[in-house]
Each structure stands twice: as structure tokens, then as C-alpha cells.
Design an enzyme around this catalytic site. Structure first.
Site, short mmCIF file in Angstrom:
data_model
loop_
_atom_site.label_atom_id
_atom_site.label_comp_id
_atom_site.label_asym_id
_atom_site.label_seq_id
_atom_site.Cartn_x
_atom_site.Cartn_y
_atom_site.Cartn_z
N SER A 154 -3.51 -2.02 2.36
CA SER A 154 -2.61 -1.03 2.95
C SER A 154 -1.45 -1.63 3.73
CB SER A 154 -3.39 -0.08 3.84
OG SER A 154 -4.05 -0.77 4.88
N HIS A 177 -4.24 3.30 -1.80
CA HIS A 177 -2.82 3.01 -2.05
C HIS A 177 -2.51 2.74 -3.51
CE1 HIS A 177 -1.72 3.04 2.18
NE2 HIS A 177 -2.94 2.56 2.36
N LYS A 186 -1.97 10.48 0.50
CA LYS A 186 -0.89 9.52 0.25
C LYS A 186 -0.12 9.96 -0.99
CE LYS A 186 -2.95 6.50 3.44
NZ LYS A 186 -4.09 5.68 3.78
C1 LIG Z 1 -5.12 5.85 4.81
C2 LIG Z 1 -6.29 5.06 4.37
C3 LIG Z 1 -7.60 5.55 4.47
C4 LIG Z 1 -7.91 6.84 5.17
O1 LIG Z 1 -7.52 7.94 4.44
P1 LIG Z 1 -7.11 9.27 5.21
O2 LIG Z 1 -7.18 10.31 4.16
O3 LIG Z 1 -5.76 9.05 5.77
O4 LIG Z 1 -8.15 9.47 6.29
C5 LIG Z 1 -8.61 4.80 3.94
N1 LIG Z 1 -8.37 3.59 3.38
C6 LIG Z 1 -7.15 3.08 3.30
C7 LIG Z 1 -6.94 1.76 2.66
C8 LIG Z 1 -6.07 3.78 3.81
O5 LIG Z 1 -4.85 3.25 3.77
#
Ligand SMILES: *Cc1c(COP(=O)(O)O)cnc(C)c1O
Length: 408
Positions: free
Chosen positions: A201, A229, A260
Site C-alpha cells: 500500500s 490495492h 479503493k
Molecule cells: C486500506 C487497506 C486495508 C483496509 O481496508 P478498509 O476497507 O479501508 O478498511 C487493508 N489492507 C490494505 C493493504 C489496505 O491498503
């Protein structure tokens, strides 16, 4: 003042002052526009290069219409956790769409990716087991691994030799048969669970999935891969890197977020029917939490369907054009591997904040990512590009980065 008897606020204020002195104090900035390349922050228009809305779906008319329809048909709230009476049609439709998208028999959605990680890891392993995580996995996985009570080991980022050593150690320390606390559950073997991300990330690099699968199979370990991601961005129809590598039936647990590239909110776990049936029974963040609102599930489903359609291909192509465009403008050597996450290393936390402030004065929002999101002394600006950015906006970013001393 609350807590004046025991200095509650005074204590917290002194801790906050310490964070500020270390360049680590963070504050919320109110945004008065939808998520998009141009955002209104504190009465100023800023060009936004901070979002994980990689395909520009968060403010897409198709997702908005799906959310509005779901409110009209299914109401605003869910009423309860799904096992009580909140298992509304939009959640089932979302999970069918996700299972189809991932090419797997089962998917379970959660209120967030964070909750999916904590619920799933806590359900699968306990104190008789071993969890092995990459040094750079997301906080949700670190927290989940700690909460599970399993023995926790960390391998150096993407380092297969280090992982191999830890797996050999785990094979030695595991007891062949462990009797777990709950008497209703039969004795079982200790297990090793390896967890990594397909795209990291904060660095935007990829895990060596094929080699990881071979290694974990050699040790009989289970593998969980967080595709937060990569979902929507890589592989045929944006299915992710596991599918692209042809490893769908060799990774026990796939995780993703709907917040995302999918453009909505929520998290999910995909895998076998047995995995999903088990999580419905044992994942505490699923069992003991109110179901997400129907609008979130409906928007996410619309996002997944769009991602898997030819329109999704067009958006991905636009995104990779923007990424290549920025790299060319910054004079970077085109990498064999493209990522929408472009870290610009700074190092010192205070300096990173100063640069982010200077960019804001140029009308550009790029967040300074600091400890605890990354290690101390590894502060960076994390630039993210989306399919919604125009070529001209990317040019403005490249110019501003050069002016604040961050040429390629
Ligand atoms: C953003 C993220 C999460 C968490 O997901 P949310 O839906 O925002 O709680 C988990 N793992 C990674 C690698 C992330 O970037």
C-alpha cells in the site's frame, strides 16, 4: 474540563504536544466536495493526488444511482447483524457478483477491509498456531495477527529466504495435534498461516506470488493475500494479481476492500465454500456487527460490475497512461511493472510535512505519510494517480514536484 480531577486532558495534551514535536501530529481536514481530482478543502480548490479511488468510481453516476435505488428499495439501515435479520438482498447480490468476479465459489463481505482482516485471521488461527507476515503488510493485518493470539513472526519484505527459514522453524515448533479451548471442537493440528499483500500500500511494489505459493505448499502452510490495492487494476477484468498469475485455486484466502478501486466501502474475503461457511460462524467482526447499509453494498456491486466490463478496461488504460505520463515528465525510467501508487521518498518526518505544505500552497494535495503508517525515518509523499485525472493535471503535479525540489 473533563477529567480535571485526574489530569486526563492534560495528559493527552502533553502526548499530543510530543507528537507535534516529532512531526507526527495528524489532523483531519474537512472536504466539502465529493472524492474527485479536484477537491474543496478549507475553502480552497486543491488538485487531489491522495485518493485510493484509482478508477474514479467514488463519484461515478452508475454507483450513485445504484446507492440511491438501494435506499429506495431496501431503506437506509440494515437493522442488525446479518445472522440476526440483517442479511438483506443487496449483501447477497454483492457477494454473488464478487464470487463471479474472483472466479471462486464463495465470498463474504464485511463492513471494512480492516474488519475482514481481524475477523478472518482471528477465526482461522489461535494460540496453537503460527502467523507469518511480510514486514510491510497493512496495520489491519498486523493488528489481526496480534489479536489472534497466534505465535507471530515477521519476514523481511518480499524475502523468500527469510520466509523459508521461518517456515522451517514453524514446522519444528508446531505440535502435531492441539486441543483447542472450546470442548465442542475436535482436536486439530497446529497450522501456519502466511500473510502478504499483492501490491503493497505504501510502496506500490508487488509480492512474488508464484514463489510464495510454491514455498507455502512445500510446508503445508496456508496463504492469505490482501488484494486491497490490486483489485480492479490488474489481471483480466481487473480480478487482481492472484488471478493474473493463475493462482486462484492455490491461495486459500483472498482479501480485498470495496473502498479503493471499487469506489464504495466495505471489505471482503473470497475462497472456498467451506471458508465462507466457517467465517459466517466464527468471524467475530462479522457475527457481532451490524451489516453495512444497503446503499454501500449496492454501490460496491455496481463498482465490481463496472470494473469487470469493457468500461473497466477503458478506465484501467487511462490510469496506466497517466502513470506512464507522470514517469516520463519526471524523467523516471519506465518500470516493467506499473503501479498507481508512486512513493516519493523524503525520510525525515518534519521535512515531509514541510514539503506537503509547500505543495498545498501550489494548490496540490499529496499526503505526507509518516510513522506509524511507515517506519520512522522513512517518511514519504505518497502520490496516487487515478483514471479520473486529466493529462494536464498530471503535468501540474510534475511541475509542482520539481518546484519543491522533488524532481524524478
Ligand atoms: C486500506 C487497506 C486495508 C483496509 O481496508 P478498509 O476497507 O479501508 O478498511 C487493508 N489492507 C490494505 C493493504 C489496505 O491498503
Amino acid at each position: 474540563m473533563i477529567g480535571s480531577v485526574n489530569d486526563f486532558d492534560a495528559e493527552l495534551n502533553s502526548r499530543l504536544a510530543r507528537l507535534r514535536a516529532d512531526g507526527l501530529r495528524r489532523e483531519l481536514r474537512r472536504v466539502d466536495s465529493p472524492q474527485s481530482p479536484l477537491i474543496r478543502v478549507d475553502d480552497r480548490e486543491l488538485l487531489n493526488f491522495s485518493s485510493n479511488d484509482y478508477l474514479g468510481l467514488a463519484n461515478h453516476p452508475v454507483l450513485k444511482a445504484a446507492a440511491i435505488d438501494a435506499v429506495k428499495t431496501h431503506g437506509a439501515g440494515s437493522g442488525s447483524a446479518r445472522l440476526i435479520c440483517g442479511s438483506l438482498a443487496p449483501h447477497h447480490e454483492l457477494e454473488l457478483a464478487l464470487a463471479d468476479f474472483k472466479g471462486l465459489p464463495g465470498t463474504l463481505s464485511f463492513a471494512s477491509g480492516y474488519m475482514a482482516a481481524v475477523g478472518t485471521i482471528g477465526a482461522l488461527v489461535g494460540k496453537e498456531d503460527v502467523v507469518v507476515i511480510d514486514k510491510l503488510v497493512h496495520a489491519s493485518i498486523v493488528d489481526a495477527a496480534r489479536l489472534s493470539g497466534a505465535k507471530l513472526r515477521v519476514f523481511a519484505h518480499n524475502d523468500l529466504d527469510d520466509l523459508a527459514g521461518i517456515l522451517a522453524w514453524a514446522d519444528r515448533v508446531k505440535t502435531p495435534v492441539a486441543t483447542i479451548d472450546a470442548p465442542a471442537i475436535a482436536a486439530r493440528r497446529s497450522r501456519t498461516l502466511v500473510i502478504t499483500e499483492s501490491i503493497f500500500s505504501m510502496d506500490g511494489d508487488a509480492a512474488p506470488l508464484r514463489e510464495l505459493v510454491t514455498l507455502k505448499e512445500k510446508h503445508g502452510a496456508w496463504l492469505m493475500v490482501d488484494e486491497a490495492h490490486s483489485t480492479g487494476l490488474y489481471g483480466t477484468n481487473g480480478r487482481g494479481l492472484i488471478a493474473e498469475a493463475g493462482l486462484t485455486d492455490r491461495v486459500e484466502i483472498q482479501m480485498g476492500t470495496l473502498g479503493k478501486a471499487v469506489g464504495a466501502a466495505g471489505g471482503f474475503i473470497s475462497g472456498s465454500r467451506a471458508l465462507i461457511d466457517y467465517l459466517v460462524n466464527r468471524a467475530r467482526g462479522f457475527v457481532f456487527s451490524t451489516a453495512p447499509v444497503p446503499a454501500a453494498a449496492a454501490a460496491a456491486r455496481a463498482g465490481i460490475e463496472l470494473i469487470a466490463s469493457p468500461a473497466g478496461d477503458d478506465l484501467r488504460q487511462r490510469l496506466w497512461q497517466r502513470v506512464a505520463g507522470l514517469q516520463a515528465l519526471r524523467g523516471a525510467v519506465p518500470a516493467g511493472f506499473q503501479s498507481a501508487i508512486i512513493p516519493v521518498p523524503v525520510g525525515d518526518e518534519t521535512r515531509a510535512v514541510e514539503i506537503a505544505t509547500a505543495l498545498r500552497e501550489e494548490g496540490i494535495h499529496v499526503p505526507a505519510i509518516r510513522y506509524p503508517t511507515v517506519a520512522r525515518g522513512r517518511a514519504r509523499l505518497r502520490v496516487t494517480l487515478t483514471a479520473a485525472h486529466s493529462e494536464d493535471q498530471v503535468k501540474q503535479l510534475a511541475g509542482a514536484l520539481a518546484r519543491v525540489g522533488l524532481a524524478g
